[in-house]
Design a protein around this motif. Sequence first.
Motif, short mmCIF file in Angstrom:
data_model
loop_
_atom_site.label_atom_id
_atom_site.label_comp_id
_atom_site.label_asym_id
_atom_site.label_seq_id
_atom_site.Cartn_x
_atom_site.Cartn_y
_atom_site.Cartn_z
N ASN A 281 38.61 41.28 43.29
CA ASN A 281 38.05 39.97 42.94
C ASN A 281 37.88 39.14 44.22
OD1 ASN A 281 40.58 38.97 43.58
ND2 ASN A 281 41.25 38.80 41.46
N ILE B 91 36.26 43.07 34.42
CA ILE B 91 35.40 42.36 35.38
C ILE B 91 34.93 41.04 34.77
CG2 ILE B 91 33.20 42.43 36.63
CD1 ILE B 91 33.59 45.46 36.94
N GLU C 24 37.74 38.54 34.87
CA GLU C 24 37.95 38.01 36.23
C GLU C 24 36.91 36.93 36.54
OE1 GLU C 24 40.44 38.86 38.61
OE2 GLU C 24 41.28 39.69 36.76
N ILE C 25 35.67 37.21 36.19
CA ILE C 25 34.58 36.26 36.50
C ILE C 25 34.75 34.99 35.65
CG2 ILE C 25 32.07 35.89 36.47
CD1 ILE C 25 31.83 38.99 36.91
N GLY D 256 35.60 35.19 40.43
CA GLY D 256 34.38 35.93 40.81
C GLY D 256 33.85 35.48 42.15
N GLY E 206 29.93 37.79 40.65
CA GLY E 206 30.34 39.17 40.42
C GLY E 206 31.73 39.42 40.99
N VAL E 207 32.08 40.69 41.14
CA VAL E 207 33.30 41.05 41.86
C VAL E 207 32.88 42.06 42.93
CG1 VAL E 207 34.86 40.67 39.91
CG2 VAL E 207 33.85 42.94 40.27
N GLU F 191 28.41 43.69 45.54
CA GLU F 191 28.84 42.74 44.52
C GLU F 191 28.29 43.23 43.19
OE1 GLU F 191 28.64 38.39 45.21
OE2 GLU F 191 28.19 38.99 47.26
N ALA G 56 28.58 43.21 38.60
CA ALA G 56 29.00 42.59 37.34
C ALA G 56 28.47 43.46 36.21
CB ALA G 56 28.44 41.17 37.24
#
Lengths: 551, 490
Positions: free
Chosen positions: A270, A297, A300-301, A306, A311-312, A348, A350
């Motif tokens: 992340n 994911i 996290e965002i 993010g 994104g991650v 990056e 998502a």
Amino acid sequence: MYVYDAPYNKMRSAEVMDCHVLVIGSGGAGVRAAIEASGYGKTILLSKTLAGKGGCTPMAEGGYNAVLREQDSCEIHYGDTMKGGSYLNDPELVRILVAEAPERMEDLLRWGAVFDVTDCCEVAQRPFGGQSFPRTCYAGDRTGHEMMVTLIERLASTDVKVISEVTVLDLVVESGRVVGALGLDGKGNIVAVRADATVLATGGGTQIYDISTNSSSGTGDGFAIGYRAGAELIDMEMVQFHPTGAVYPYDARGRLITEAVRGEGGVLKNALGERFMEKYDPVKKELSTRDVVSRAIATEILEGRGTAHGGVYLDVTHLPRQQIEERLPVMLEQFLKFGVDIREEPMEVAPTAHHIMGGLRISPHGETTLPGLYACGEVTGGVHGANRLGGNALADTQVFGKRAGESAGRAPRRDVRIGEKAIEAQEERLSLFLGGEVPPSTVVRSLRTAMWEGAGIFRTARDLEKTLGVIAHLSSLPLLARTRENLGECCTVQNMLLTATLVVRGALLRKESRGAHTRRDVVQAWDAQTSPYGHTYQSLTRSGIETVVRE
Amino acid sequence: MMKVHARVFRFDPEEDEKPHYQNYVVEVNEGARVLHVLQAIHDEIDPTLAFRYCCGAGQCGSCAVRINGEPGLACMEEARDGMTVEPLDLPIKKDLVVDLQPFLATLPRICPRGEPEVPDREKVELLKPLRSCIECVCCVSVCPAMDVASFDGPTAMRQELRLALDPRDKGGDRVREAVSHGLFTCTSCQACWKVCPKDIEIPGKAIEKLRALANREGLTLPRHQEVARLVRETGRSIVRTGPTFLEDAPEVIEPDGPVKATVGFFVGCMYNGRLPQTARDAMEVLKRNGIRVIIPREQVCCGSPLIRTGQVDFLDTLKKRNIDAFVFRKIDTVLTMCAGCGSTLKNDYRTPFRVMDINEVLTKFGIEPPARLPVKATYHDPCHLLRGQGIRDQPRELITQVVELVEMPSICCGSGGGVRSGMPEVAAALAENRRKEIEKTGAEIVVSSCPFCEFHISEHTDRPVRNVTSILLEGYREKDRKKAKGTVSS
């Protein structure tokens, strides 16, 4: 008396072609079916694109799952697939998938496919998510393309008549049986094909989402066409969000970043630099199943960890440069085009709408619930349950492509004609577009946003109901075709709207979280193995969810 | 969002007499590709614009178009303000949609033995790069040989090699098939490679490999065999017809002024034997501009005529002799003035020294300004300089200091790849296309920087064909004359 209006009068009379087997779709499943069917009689393959260039098979990057080694077994592959699919898979279809995937791989090798090999001259395999054994065969990161090139070469050696760039409008049903299909050529003329047996192999439909990996032909045509003809569909709510899609530049968002990146050792981090998968699946981490990684994911965002692009990070910079260049050449090339050298800096990523696990209900022989209609590949449901394992789709195209092609080939000859009525009905449908008002692109834009927001990774009944309302509104708009050449676009948009409707209705029917389908508004006391529910089903005449009686 | 102006080719063969261009302005997102501009035009301005696309990710090869004249995938090439978008140079169905299928149908296909065998790893590594072709047909759109000869084209040759290498194919002698489908008509101009979205090096990795296989089967053209014999016997690819450059040249040429750099000169067979005066002109120019030149006599043919024609068994000997000749004199920069030799030394050799083309050396160290000559010239880009070495601007920078330059499209003159010797009628037909373009410019002279191009073009045009350094020298002489006149008159 019905008076023909001007554009209607300009229509030229339909050319009717005749064959034993009609295959609709030119991806991996369609071409495999056509190759098989050609052994039984005259076969026509209709493709919306240039055959071999359409569908998602040529874009499939990572690989093809097949049990090839002593240490692996079909039983293990079966177990992985059922578990990965949250036990919603049709066990018989899974048994067939795992048992026949190696044989179909042999076909490809027999026909000239160039897969990566080990020093011992065996087809090389790499790990993919949800596997107990690394069983994903690959050709670099262009596995689907390699298969497609091989299949098209094979197809060229058969008598199959390939008709490219024809948009299929609908199946023709006479006395409850599918007897062929009507399509539109590039100029907007109606094309009719009569067939003893018809195979739908039109692929998936995640183009109904704002962010999608699908090619432009992933518009759900087969779901809509099959449904309108009367076939039953199952588990349409099961939409796989691939964890790793590109996030920028804007127009490239959603572009697939293969699971092979993680298979080769890529790690997810992340914005704080934390390897967050340790939190969500401490054992398999990045190689957990796609539903789990996507939710991780997305979480996290959503929770603010993010990147600036939303994104991650997916990082392979710790891998040897040579490994990246040899095993992930397409990724390297694509990112370089967008100004990122993945050997030097992280990607990056998502989640992106990738695959529809649901689809037409089929028997082990590829028969749908509608006589005369067969189906294979992503347009079918049941094989992958509630979540598909990476590498199982390419195998699915070959295993069930062959089965559907063979069953269709064995279908008896029939003496039926395509009636004038069917053609007239389509002419009438089309003539409305010529007098329409709303450009198809406007409708598509609204649909995609609505689906992404209301029927994405996390769902609630309220959002789903609202989305259904938006789709209903969009469906009521009079679509406009400026010229006959634009008629196909209008039909495609109608298919997208219907596919979206089926997805949302399915999602409302399934009041549980399972696999790729997450209902935030449902509290459940069971897990996948103890769920009281089976498939959701939808057809013109019935819809509902199956319940499972447990001992 | 950004605003993009695009000029788009429009043509409906059923309705229009001739094609026209239409200008559009659309708003697209930052980083948008050409495809997104076309979609915006279609969705917001003109739904009748026809273009083809499918995967949108550079993997299906449906969307190839010409962007500012260069073929590429619409879905991968970044949109630029002011761009022109045209169809590939193939039969047009409508607007940007071309008919790919007749071409795709001619590609050779595998005839499998029917056993599910796996080629060994070494074979797989050879096959993989050949398999990445997405049949977008960009290469066919730019191949000059296909326009004038019976040649199936770059990607067909790629496929022939793939089949020739695959133990599973029983489709007969693929090498012989390739030869009969025009293998020897390729001039190795590399246009196909430079436009390939998958970066498949068809000239080097397919054409030359097939020619090497053809050589093993005794299918090398007689004229090419003759050249190989000559190289083996004399170390040179051309027959001595008069005093050569090396026979007369000193071992070292000291510059007039302070030494800016020292280079070893690799002269090459053509400048040595056929055009020694041009080489001497170049030496004059280097001398005047502070470049010290060392000329090893024992250098031999670089091997290019052998590599291009697939006769590679003698190659290592040549390479060793050449490398030794320069290494022995502790030379760290080797100067070439033949585009073919330069490209060969840079791309086919592993040299312990740096190789620089004369245009690079002169622009890097700078030149004394010559007098301007009242001449209008056009410049012919040698394939092995432009594409083989990526040298485009340097010769132009030199030329424009001495004459007025009128540009023309960069197309192959037809002399390369052994085509001039092996397929003279193909070479002549290509030169004819070159002549027409020269004619259109209205230039009085043609300037180039490759002995093969200079020699070949001069046989097919009535304009004088001059080397870059020769016109520079002329500029210097004019300058000296003016200066002398000025001195006399004052």
